[in-house]
Design an enzyme around this catalytic site. Structure first.
Site, PDB file in Angstrom:
ATOM      1  N   THR A 205      23.568  42.060  36.582  1.00  0.00           N
ATOM      2  CA  THR A 205      24.633  41.338  37.291  1.00  0.00           C
ATOM      3  C   THR A 205      24.388  39.829  37.302  1.00  0.00           C
ATOM      4  O   THR A 205      24.975  39.115  38.111  1.00  0.00           O
ATOM      5  CB  THR A 205      24.758  41.849  38.732  1.00  0.00           C
ATOM      6  OG1 THR A 205      23.471  41.747  39.379  1.00  0.00           O
ATOM      7  CG2 THR A 205      25.218  43.301  38.762  1.00  0.00           C
TER       8      THR A 205
ATOM      9  N   GLY B 216      24.913  36.161  36.619  1.00  0.00           N
ATOM     10  CA  GLY B 216      26.078  35.359  36.239  1.00  0.00           C
ATOM     11  C   GLY B 216      27.406  35.875  36.729  1.00  0.00           C
ATOM     12  O   GLY B 216      28.455  35.378  36.295  1.00  0.00           O
ATOM     13  N   THR B 217      27.407  36.840  37.659  1.00  0.00           N
ATOM     14  CA  THR B 217      28.685  37.376  38.128  1.00  0.00           C
ATOM     15  C   THR B 217      29.537  36.313  38.822  1.00  0.00           C
ATOM     16  O   THR B 217      30.746  36.230  38.599  1.00  0.00           O
ATOM     17  CB  THR B 217      28.467  38.565  39.085  1.00  0.00           C
ATOM     18  OG1 THR B 217      27.512  38.190  40.087  1.00  0.00           O
ATOM     19  CG2 THR B 217      27.954  39.779  38.342  1.00  0.00           C
ATOM     20  N   GLY B 218      28.912  35.510  39.674  1.00  0.00           N
ATOM     21  CA  GLY B 218      29.675  34.485  40.385  1.00  0.00           C
ATOM     22  C   GLY B 218      30.253  33.445  39.444  1.00  0.00           C
ATOM     23  O   GLY B 218      31.414  33.041  39.581  1.00  0.00           O
ATOM     24  N   CYS B 219      29.455  33.005  38.483  1.00  0.00           N
ATOM     25  CA  CYS B 219      29.929  32.033  37.490  1.00  0.00           C
ATOM     26  C   CYS B 219      31.094  32.619  36.701  1.00  0.00           C
ATOM     27  O   CYS B 219      32.115  31.962  36.476  1.00  0.00           O
ATOM     28  CB  CYS B 219      28.799  31.661  36.535  1.00  0.00           C
ATOM     29  SG  CYS B 219      27.329  30.971  37.303  1.00  0.00           S
TER      30      CYS B 219
ATOM     31  N   LYS C 214      33.419  36.608  48.414  1.00  0.00           N
ATOM     32  CA  LYS C 214      32.996  37.700  47.536  1.00  0.00           C
ATOM     33  C   LYS C 214      31.996  38.614  48.241  1.00  0.00           C
ATOM     34  O   LYS C 214      31.021  38.145  48.806  1.00  0.00           O
ATOM     35  CB  LYS C 214      32.377  37.121  46.264  1.00  0.00           C
ATOM     36  CG  LYS C 214      33.338  36.209  45.481  1.00  0.00           C
ATOM     37  CD  LYS C 214      32.666  35.531  44.313  1.00  0.00           C
ATOM     38  CE  LYS C 214      31.577  34.577  44.741  1.00  0.00           C
ATOM     39  NZ  LYS C 214      31.066  33.746  43.646  1.00  0.00           N
TER      40      LYS C 214
END
Length: 276
Positions: free
Chosen positions: A217, A219-222, A184
């Site tokens: 932003t 919590g974007t990865g979760c 990512k």
């Protein structure tokens, strides 16, 4: 324990998240369950740690005993026909090994998000747990979803800064065991955010999106990894699940400023397509 993924055509799709609890509601278990719900997928959970957290900082972490983590996981798998598993914050080697042991007898696709650092900069993974994740879980992983700094840390290298380095690092991570890697690019620079999906014996797939000017932003990865798991639970191919998750996350980021939550890094809008 159920050891296979059965025909889901007449049943409710179910996804399981194994992660830490975020008391602020923007990341971790809370973000994963919101994402599952937004995709019409029933969500189950295994909590690995309890964090005292808001949009500004993580002020405390309580590790759930590995035996309790294992008991939660076995209870879910013994009864629910889980179509996909998302793994997030694992915190310690003991928890990593407990989760790996439970998953050895299953063929359920695993989306592994190697959570190491919170958006606030606080540490969410013990230093000696990085090697444990690689050794114990990569071989059981359908898709690994690190951001650029996480990929660098897993490889003992500097984060990639251009496409050739992204391909090189994704390939190096593939060589460690997972079937696919989604690298990512949210931590990169420039007006376009570029992600790379690399699968074994397939051409690279690049996913691009406009870089949004927002501080919301958290919590974007979760959210991204949970959306992939939701797609897999509904029977999508891996590539299609990633593409749909990418589109969902970008829409959630674009709508994030509609929410007014906290004074730090606020959450993305998981229910942007539902709330009016």
């Amino acid at each position: 324990m159920r050891t296979d993924v059965k025909d889901r055509s007449a049943k409710s799709p179910i996804a399981l998240t194994i992660a830490g609890s975020d008391s602020g509601g923007g990341a971790g278990i809370q973000a994963d369950l919101k994402t599952f719900s937004a995709h019409a997928v029933f969500g189950a959970s295994v909590i690995t740690a309890i964090t005292a957290q808001n949009t500004r900082a993580v002020t405390a972490v309580h590790e759930v005993p590995a035996a309790i983590v294992e008991a939660q996981l076995l209870a879910v798998l013994d009864d629910l026909e889980v179509g996909a598993i998302k793994i997030g914050m694992l915190f310690s080697p003991a928890i990593i090994h407990a989760v790996a042991h439970c998953l050895e007898a299953t063929s359920i696709p695993v989306v592994l998000d190697p959570v190491m650092i919170a958006k606030s900069g606080d540490t969410l993974l013990q230093a000696d747990a990085v090697a444990a994740i690689t050794a114990a879980l990569f071989a059981q992983t359908e898709i690994l979803t690190p951001n650029l700094p996480e990929a660098g840390r897993l490889l003992g290298a500097d984060p990639a800064t251009h496409p050739d380095e992204m391909i090189e690092q994704a390939a190096a991570l593939l060589a460690l065991g997972p079937k696919a890697v989604l690298l990512k690019g949210g931590h990169g620079i420039g007006p376009v955010c570029t992600d790379l999906l690399l699968c074994r014996d397939q051409a690279p797939i690049w996913l691009e999106a406009e870089r949004r000017d927002t501080k919301n932003t958290h919590g974007t990865g979760c959210t991204y990894s949970a959306a992939i798991a939701a797609g897999l639970a509904k029977g999508l191919s891996l590539a299609q699940a990633v593409r749909e998750a990418h589109a969902y996350l970008q829409a959630a980021i674009a709508a994030a400023d509609q929410l007014h939550v906290g004074s730090g890094h606020g959450p993305v809008h998981h229910f942007h397509a539902v709330w009016r």
